[in-house]
Design a protein around this motif. Structure first.
Motif, PDB file in Angstrom:
ATOM      1  N   ALA A  74       0.867  -1.184   0.000  1.00  5.53           N
ATOM      2  CA  ALA A  74       0.000   0.000   0.000  1.00  5.53           C
ATOM      3  C   ALA A  74       0.894   1.222   0.000  1.00  5.53           C
ATOM      4  O   ALA A  74       1.793   1.325   0.828  1.00  5.53           O
ATOM      5  CB  ALA A  74      -0.899  -0.001   1.228  1.00  5.53           C
ATOM      6  N   VAL A  75       0.697   2.140  -0.930  1.00  7.21           N
ATOM      7  CA  VAL A  75       1.631   3.263  -1.060  1.00  7.21           C
ATOM      8  C   VAL A  75       0.993   4.606  -0.735  1.00  7.21           C
ATOM      9  O   VAL A  75       1.653   5.493  -0.212  1.00  7.21           O
ATOM     10  CB  VAL A  75       2.292   3.270  -2.462  1.00  7.21           C
ATOM     11  CG1 VAL A  75       1.276   3.530  -3.552  1.00  7.21           C
ATOM     12  CG2 VAL A  75       3.425   4.267  -2.537  1.00  7.21           C
ATOM     13  N   GLY A  76      -0.292   4.782  -1.025  1.00  7.73           N
ATOM     14  CA  GLY A  76      -0.927   6.079  -0.781  1.00  7.73           C
ATOM     15  C   GLY A  76      -0.218   7.189  -1.529  1.00  7.73           C
ATOM     16  O   GLY A  76       0.231   6.996  -2.664  1.00  7.73           O
ATOM     17  N   ASN A 108      -9.732   4.421  -4.378  1.00  5.42           N
ATOM     18  CA  ASN A 108      -8.447   4.674  -3.708  1.00  5.42           C
ATOM     19  C   ASN A 108      -8.052   3.542  -2.777  1.00  5.42           C
ATOM     20  O   ASN A 108      -6.884   3.278  -2.561  1.00  5.42           O
ATOM     21  CB  ASN A 108      -8.501   5.971  -2.915  1.00  5.42           C
ATOM     22  CG  ASN A 108      -7.140   6.322  -2.347  1.00  5.42           C
ATOM     23  OD1 ASN A 108      -6.194   6.535  -3.098  1.00  5.42           O
ATOM     24  ND2 ASN A 108      -7.014   6.309  -1.036  1.00  5.42           N
ATOM     25  N   ASN A 109      -9.055   2.872  -2.213  1.00  5.64           N
ATOM     26  CA  ASN A 109      -8.812   1.867  -1.180  1.00  5.64           C
ATOM     27  C   ASN A 109      -9.383   0.521  -1.607  1.00  5.64           C
ATOM     28  O   ASN A 109      -9.687   0.319  -2.780  1.00  5.64           O
ATOM     29  CB  ASN A 109      -9.398   2.351   0.149  1.00  5.64           C
ATOM     30  CG  ASN A 109      -8.838   3.708   0.554  1.00  5.64           C
ATOM     31  OD1 ASN A 109      -9.472   4.733   0.352  1.00  5.64           O
ATOM     32  ND2 ASN A 109      -7.638   3.701   1.075  1.00  5.64           N
ATOM     33  N   PHE A 113      -4.111   2.376  -1.908  1.00  2.00           N
ATOM     34  CA  PHE A 113      -3.903   2.023  -0.504  1.00  2.00           C
ATOM     35  C   PHE A 113      -4.909   0.974  -0.055  1.00  2.00           C
ATOM     36  O   PHE A 113      -5.935   1.301   0.544  1.00  2.00           O
ATOM     37  CB  PHE A 113      -4.011   3.290   0.366  1.00  2.00           C
ATOM     38  CG  PHE A 113      -3.311   3.167   1.690  1.00  2.00           C
ATOM     39  CD1 PHE A 113      -1.940   3.352   1.792  1.00  2.00           C
ATOM     40  CD2 PHE A 113      -4.016   2.859   2.847  1.00  2.00           C
ATOM     41  CE1 PHE A 113      -1.295   3.241   3.012  1.00  2.00           C
ATOM     42  CE2 PHE A 113      -3.371   2.745   4.070  1.00  2.00           C
ATOM     43  CZ  PHE A 113      -2.005   2.940   4.155  1.00  2.00           C
ATOM     44  N   PRO A 114      -4.621  -0.312  -0.349  1.00  5.43           N
ATOM     45  CA  PRO A 114      -5.597  -1.363  -0.014  1.00  5.43           C
ATOM     46  C   PRO A 114      -5.492  -1.815   1.439  1.00  5.43           C
ATOM     47  O   PRO A 114      -5.456  -2.994   1.732  1.00  5.43           O
ATOM     48  CB  PRO A 114      -5.223  -2.490  -0.980  1.00  5.43           C
ATOM     49  CG  PRO A 114      -3.755  -2.308  -1.196  1.00  5.43           C
ATOM     50  CD  PRO A 114      -3.486  -0.831  -1.107  1.00  5.43           C
TER      51      PRO A 114
END
Lengths: 228, 235
Positions: free
Chosen positions: A129-131, B52-53, B77-78
């Motif tokens: 997960a990078v955001g 996004n998730n 962003f999982p």
């Protein structure tokens, strides 16, 4: 490692807050870096940005007062200050990538003396997960890192080359640790020590640092109030 | 012109197997829960979802994943407080993940809506997320080429909508929705209140109606965070 008087997270955040100037636009990474906002220097008014599309947010609301349409990038409820603004995600990252954000403060797994940062995953296992971290390190005018000086297992976090997957190359210019304040001279690929805990010897600090610490002129005393 | 649909079920009824669906929201903020749940009721399979998730708990997108409707997820962003719906399937190799940096994801969607097939960004250069992507130097700095993202459908949540599809959003809930509305063939918006033409001041319109195809009025929409605090599950 247990160094007498080493700074806790609140104190590292306090030190980082001293370098934020009045009127700067600032993005604080999720978790530890968020603590910096609480230590804003009196008389200065930075404007905090969060990736999901808010400029000018303030403290968390009281429990029970949350509005879940009003959150930060860490998905925590926030409140607004007068003069706040909302915008879509493309605009939010235009602020970041376009060089409009003055400061980004992030956490780190490793920082290298060439300015490379690793802070998004440890290896190839698990769910990646990078955001917004990769955008922030490539866009903000100044990228700083807050971190304990060494990892929990005692391994140096300040290194010659990152071994964890990179977030960005040649991007970090200042590191605030539990023991020192260190600048990164990216073109010369070297750490320059600016401040250290007063009682800590150069040798002891170098021993827990994975790349050479250079000294230019005087090394200041890293002095921080008691905070918990 | 009438973009108004009587129910969420009717608005999502033609989303078929294999479709690419963008879903607005950042975490629970702006997540169109009622539209997602209507899509779960309809039950198309082999979807590619852009969000996004990867959902939180057992409602909304997480519930869609639990129902086995999603073959591939494109997100930044999982992870969430309770990411098990996605993470269990991902670690078992049952769902594909395309991870994109958040700003790159947003810009790819914007580019898809704006007719820009590719663009260059410094983000992810020199990292594993940049591997295999074309690199070009501009003014002495290396940049990665990234491609547009488009979808068959977008499901989004807005606050006010008028019969022309003009939309406003509540607080920070707009996040990805104005971009996704541009990038989808059919954009379906659930609105908290449907007002008459003129009920939204032209200066206040955030998403112009040209980007919106269908509207459903859902008064007092559910908040994912509140559903999760109540440990809700769907269906």
């Amino acid at each position: 490692m247990n160094v007498r008087g080493q700074l806790n997270q609140e104190q590292i955040a306090w030190r980082a807050a001293q370098d934020i100037e009045d009127g700067q636009y600032v993005n604080l990474g999720i978790g530890f870096p968020e603590k910096v906002a609480a230590y804003t220097v009196k008389g200065r008014e930075p404007i905090f940005h969060t990736e999901n599309g808010v400029l000018g947010f303030g403290r968390a609301p009281a429990k029970g007062e949350e509005d879940w349409d009003l959150i930060n990038a860490g998905k925590k409820a926030i409140t607004l200050k007068p003069g706040a603004a909302f915008f879509d995600h493309a605009t939010s990252f235009a602020m970041i990538r376009g060089g409009h954000l003055d400061v980004a403060i992030l956490g780190a797994l490793q920082v290298a003396s060439n300015g490379d940062l690793a802070n998004w995953r440890v290896g190839s296992k698990g769910v990646p997960a990078v955001g917004g971290a990769m955008d922030l390190v490539n866009g903000a005018k100044r990228v700083a890192v807050l971190t304990d000086h060494v990892a929990r297992d005692g391994a140096p976090k300040l290194v010659e080359r990152c071994t964890f997957p990179l977030t960005g190359v040649g991007c970090v210019t200042r590191i605030y640790t539990s023991l020192a304040v260190i600048d990164v001279d990216i073109p010369a690929a070297r750490f320059v020590l600016r401040e250290k805990l007063p009682h800590l010897s150069m040798d002891d600090l170098q021993f827990v640092t994975g790349a050479k610490l250079h000294v230019e002129g005087e090394v200041g005393n890293l002095e921080v109030p008691e905070l918990s | 012109m009438n973009k108004h649909y009587a129910s969420a079920a009717e608005a999502v009824a033609d989303i078929c197997d294999g479709a690419t669906v963008m879903i607005g929201g950042f975490g629970g903020s702006g997540a169109p829960i009622e539209l997602i749940h209507a899509l779960i009721d309809a039950g198309p399979k082999h979807l590619t979802v852009v969000n996004n998730n990867a959902g939180n708990g057992h409602v909304g997108l997480a519930a869609m994943i639990e129902q086995g409707m999603v073959d591939k997820l494109i997100c930044s962003f999982p992870k969430s407080k309770d990411p098990t719906a996605f993470s269990e399937r991902y670690l078992a190799g049952r769902i594909e993940l395309e991870l994109a940096p958040q700003g790159t994801l947003a810009e790819r969607i914007r580019a898809g809506g704006a007719g820009i097939p590719a663009f260059y960004t410094p983000t992810a250069y020199g990292t594993e997320l940049g591997e295999g992507k074309p690199v070009a130097e501009f003014d002495g700095r290396p940049y990665l080429q990234e491609r547009w993202l488009k979808a068959d459908y977008a499901l989004i949540k807005a606050e006010l909508g008028d019969p022309y599809g003009n939309l406003t959003y509540r607080l920070a809930a707009r996040n990805f929705s104005p971009l996704m509305a541009m990038a989808a063939g059919q954009t379906i918006a659930q609105v908290g209140r449907l007002v008459d033409a003129g009920g939204i001041e032209p200066e206040a319109v955030v998403t112009p109606g040209i980007f919106v195809n269908r509207l459903v009025e859902i008064a007092d929409p559910a908040q994912e965070e509140v559903l999760n605090q109540a440990e809700a599950r769907y269906p």
